[in-house]
Design a protein around this motif. Structure first.
Motif, PDB file in Angstrom:
ATOM      1  N   CYS A  54       0.887  -1.382   0.005  1.00 18.41           N
ATOM      2  CA  CYS A  54      -0.006   0.053  -0.104  1.00 18.41           C
ATOM      3  C   CYS A  54       0.842   1.359  -0.116  1.00 18.41           C
ATOM      4  O   CYS A  54       0.507   2.156  -0.963  1.00 18.41           O
ATOM      5  N   PHE A  55       1.942   1.368   1.064  1.00 14.90           N
ATOM      6  CA  PHE A  55       2.783   2.364   1.107  1.00 14.90           C
ATOM      7  C   PHE A  55       3.409   2.602  -0.401  1.00 14.90           C
ATOM      8  O   PHE A  55       3.683   3.576  -1.026  1.00 14.90           O
ATOM      9  N   ASP A  56       4.016   1.410  -1.013  1.00 12.71           N
ATOM     10  CA  ASP A  56       4.417   1.339  -2.170  1.00 12.71           C
ATOM     11  C   ASP A  56       3.859   2.058  -3.328  1.00 12.71           C
ATOM     12  O   ASP A  56       4.175   3.034  -4.015  1.00 12.71           O
ATOM     13  N   MET A  57       2.676   1.458  -3.494  1.00 10.88           N
ATOM     14  CA  MET A  57       1.579   2.346  -4.262  1.00 10.88           C
ATOM     15  C   MET A  57       1.536   3.634  -4.210  1.00 10.88           C
ATOM     16  O   MET A  57       1.456   4.473  -5.564  1.00 10.88           O
ATOM     17  N   ARG A  58       1.216   4.192  -3.139  1.00 13.71           N
ATOM     18  CA  ARG A  58       0.946   5.629  -2.869  1.00 13.71           C
ATOM     19  C   ARG A  58       2.216   6.363  -3.134  1.00 13.71           C
ATOM     20  O   ARG A  58       2.268   7.341  -3.948  1.00 13.71           O
ATOM     21  N   LEU A  59       3.445   6.001  -2.752  1.00 20.60           N
ATOM     22  CA  LEU A  59       4.526   6.821  -2.893  1.00 20.60           C
ATOM     23  C   LEU A  59       5.386   6.733  -4.218  1.00 20.60           C
ATOM     24  O   LEU A  59       5.807   7.666  -4.713  1.00 20.60           O
ATOM     25  N   GLU A  60       4.893   5.721  -4.949  1.00 20.43           N
ATOM     26  CA  GLU A  60       5.234   5.549  -6.239  1.00 20.43           C
ATOM     27  C   GLU A  60       4.515   6.662  -7.256  1.00 20.43           C
ATOM     28  O   GLU A  60       5.089   7.215  -8.090  1.00 20.43           O
ATOM     29  N   ARG A  61       3.349   6.778  -6.911  1.00 23.92           N
ATOM     30  CA  ARG A  61       2.633   7.792  -7.744  1.00 23.92           C
ATOM     31  C   ARG A  61       2.962   9.173  -7.282  1.00 23.92           C
ATOM     32  O   ARG A  61       3.144  10.080  -8.208  1.00 23.92           O
ATOM     33  N   THR A  62       3.408   9.491  -6.023  1.00 28.19           N
ATOM     34  CA  THR A  62       3.866  10.687  -5.333  1.00 28.19           C
ATOM     35  C   THR A  62       5.365  10.782  -6.229  1.00 28.19           C
ATOM     36  O   THR A  62       5.441  11.932  -6.645  1.00 28.19           O
ATOM     37  N   ALA A  63       6.020   9.784  -6.480  1.00 29.53           N
ATOM     38  CA  ALA A  63       7.295  10.298  -6.890  1.00 29.53           C
ATOM     39  C   ALA A  63       7.196  10.248  -8.506  1.00 29.53           C
ATOM     40  O   ALA A  63       7.969  11.380  -8.981  1.00 29.53           O
ATOM     41  N   LEU A  64       6.497   9.672  -9.024  1.00 31.39           N
ATOM     42  CA  LEU A  64       5.904   9.990 -10.368  1.00 31.39           C
ATOM     43  C   LEU A  64       5.723  10.992 -10.953  1.00 31.39           C
ATOM     44  O   LEU A  64       5.922  12.184 -11.676  1.00 31.39           O
ATOM     45  N   TYR A  65       4.681  11.894  -9.966  1.00 31.36           N
ATOM     46  CA  TYR A  65       4.190  13.172  -9.910  1.00 31.36           C
ATOM     47  C   TYR A  65       5.290  14.292  -9.814  1.00 31.36           C
ATOM     48  O   TYR A  65       5.696  15.223 -10.544  1.00 31.36           O
ATOM     49  N   ALA A  66       6.143  13.908  -8.729  1.00 28.86           N
ATOM     50  CA  ALA A  66       7.119  14.805  -8.578  1.00 28.86           C
ATOM     51  C   ALA A  66       8.083  14.918  -9.627  1.00 28.86           C
ATOM     52  O   ALA A  66       8.645  16.100 -10.010  1.00 28.86           O
ATOM     53  N   TYR A  67       8.531  13.740 -10.203  1.00 27.42           N
ATOM     54  CA  TYR A  67       9.362  13.868 -11.243  1.00 27.42           C
ATOM     55  C   TYR A  67       9.123  14.633 -12.490  1.00 27.42           C
ATOM     56  O   TYR A  67       9.559  15.136 -13.153  1.00 27.42           O
ATOM     57  N   GLU A  68       7.629  14.551 -12.780  1.00 28.26           N
ATOM     58  CA  GLU A  68       6.852  15.024 -13.997  1.00 28.26           C
ATOM     59  C   GLU A  68       6.796  16.538 -13.789  1.00 28.26           C
ATOM     60  O   GLU A  68       6.361  17.175 -14.690  1.00 28.26           O
ATOM     61  N   HIS A  69       6.753  17.059 -12.551  1.00 23.26           N
ATOM     62  CA  HIS A  69       6.269  18.298 -12.254  1.00 23.26           C
ATOM     63  C   HIS A  69       7.343  19.178 -11.611  1.00 23.26           C
ATOM     64  O   HIS A  69       7.149  20.078 -11.028  1.00 23.26           O
ATOM     65  N   GLY A  70       8.559  18.735 -11.542  1.00 20.50           N
ATOM     66  CA  GLY A  70       9.743  19.584 -11.205  1.00 20.50           C
ATOM     67  C   GLY A  70      10.057  19.500  -9.720  1.00 20.50           C
ATOM     68  O   GLY A  70      10.712  20.322  -9.314  1.00 20.50           O
ATOM     69  N   PHE A  71       9.582  18.570  -8.927  1.00 21.40           N
ATOM     70  CA  PHE A  71       9.870  18.349  -7.560  1.00 21.40           C
ATOM     71  C   PHE A  71      11.218  17.494  -7.387  1.00 21.40           C
ATOM     72  O   PHE A  71      11.215  16.449  -8.146  1.00 21.40           O
ATOM     73  N   SER A  72      12.066  17.675  -6.524  1.00 15.92           N
ATOM     74  CA  SER A  72      13.391  17.140  -6.561  1.00 15.92           C
ATOM     75  C   SER A  72      13.351  16.125  -5.102  1.00 15.92           C
ATOM     76  O   SER A  72      14.142  15.505  -4.932  1.00 15.92           O
ATOM     77  N   VAL A  73      12.174  16.593  -4.238  1.00 15.05           N
ATOM     78  CA  VAL A  73      12.189  15.808  -2.901  1.00 15.05           C
ATOM     79  C   VAL A  73      10.637  15.588  -2.567  1.00 15.05           C
ATOM     80  O   VAL A  73       9.727  16.322  -2.998  1.00 15.05           O
ATOM     81  N   ILE A  74      10.181  14.463  -2.068  1.00 18.99           N
ATOM     82  CA  ILE A  74       9.205  13.972  -1.475  1.00 18.99           C
ATOM     83  C   ILE A  74       9.111  13.438  -0.051  1.00 18.99           C
ATOM     84  O   ILE A  74      10.375  13.039   0.283  1.00 18.99           O
ATOM     85  N   THR A  75       8.077  13.757   0.403  1.00 21.12           N
ATOM     86  CA  THR A  75       7.983  13.114   1.990  1.00 21.12           C
ATOM     87  C   THR A  75       6.651  12.672   2.068  1.00 21.12           C
ATOM     88  O   THR A  75       5.746  13.052   1.367  1.00 21.12           O
ATOM     89  N   SER A  76       6.191  12.108   3.140  1.00 24.38           N
ATOM     90  CA  SER A  76       4.767  11.885   3.635  1.00 24.38           C
ATOM     91  C   SER A  76       4.536  11.875   4.805  1.00 24.38           C
ATOM     92  O   SER A  76       5.424  11.782   5.896  1.00 24.38           O
TER      93      SER A  76
END
Length: 204
Positions: free
Chosen positions: A105-127
């Protein structure tokens, strides 16, 4: 906002903004206010296809969006693809809290977060997931680091939001804001287990 004493907070060296995966307003309230107080530029990303049923999902999302809007924080409303979540967790219906199903479940949610970050110019994610005492912080961090490993230059910020009074402040903020307080983690199976525990408590 009342003055609150918090430890100094800064992003990993060389980074200017962060994409915050939020699971719900009660968990993310302290994370959001702490970053605002530190002057950190961030956007909230709400992607939680695990939440069941859909009316519960909408309650949690709308509460979080309201809090973000009040603070002038950008809020990204991602898809509610619960069918995909059910497919990815198939066969893990009887896993306990903090078990393999939670990792998926965490993998799925954070994978999508990472993809959005990569596509929209973010270099850091957290939760905000790790602030809850019901979650295994190390399990959340492991999922975050797996998610960012797919993209060059993307970092998972593993700040432990529950430390130095963070968990207590999250509770205080939730009470102050009169956030909707959910009675289970979110998924169909945690709802089932919560009903089971309440049934045992009522019979004892």
């Amino acid at each position: 906002m009342n003055e609150v004493r918090r430890p100094a907070l800064s992003l990993p060296a060389g980074h200017a903004k962060v994409l915050l995966h939020s699971c719900c307003a009660p968990c993310s309230g302290e994370v959001m206010e702490a970053m605002l107080a530190a002057g950190i530029d961030y956007t909230v990303f709400f992607y939680n296809p695990n939440i069941h049923p859909e009316r519960e999902y909408l309650l949690r999302k709308d509460e979080n969006a309201r809090f973000a809007a009040r603070h002038g924080v950008a809020f990204v409303d991602a898809d509610y693809d619960d069918a995909l979540w059910l497919a990815r967790t198939k066969g893990l219906e009887c896993e306990p809290e903090r078990g393999e199903r939670c990792s998926i479940c965490f993998d799925m949610r954070l994978e999508r977060t990472a993809l959005y970050a990569y596509e929209h110019g973010f270099s850091v994610i957290t939760s905000s997931l790790g602030i809850s005492r019901w979650k295994d912080f190390a399990q959340v961090v492991a999922s975050g680091k797996r998610a960012v490993s797919r993209y060059d230059g993307l970092v998972y910020w593993d700040h432990n939001w529950r430390k130095a009074g963070g968990s207590a402040r999250a509770v205080e903020i939730a009470k102050r804001e009169k956030f909707y307080q959910q009675s289970y983690c979110g998924c169909l199976y945690s709802l089932r287990d919560a009903h089971h525990r309440r049934g045992i408590a009522q019979r004892s």
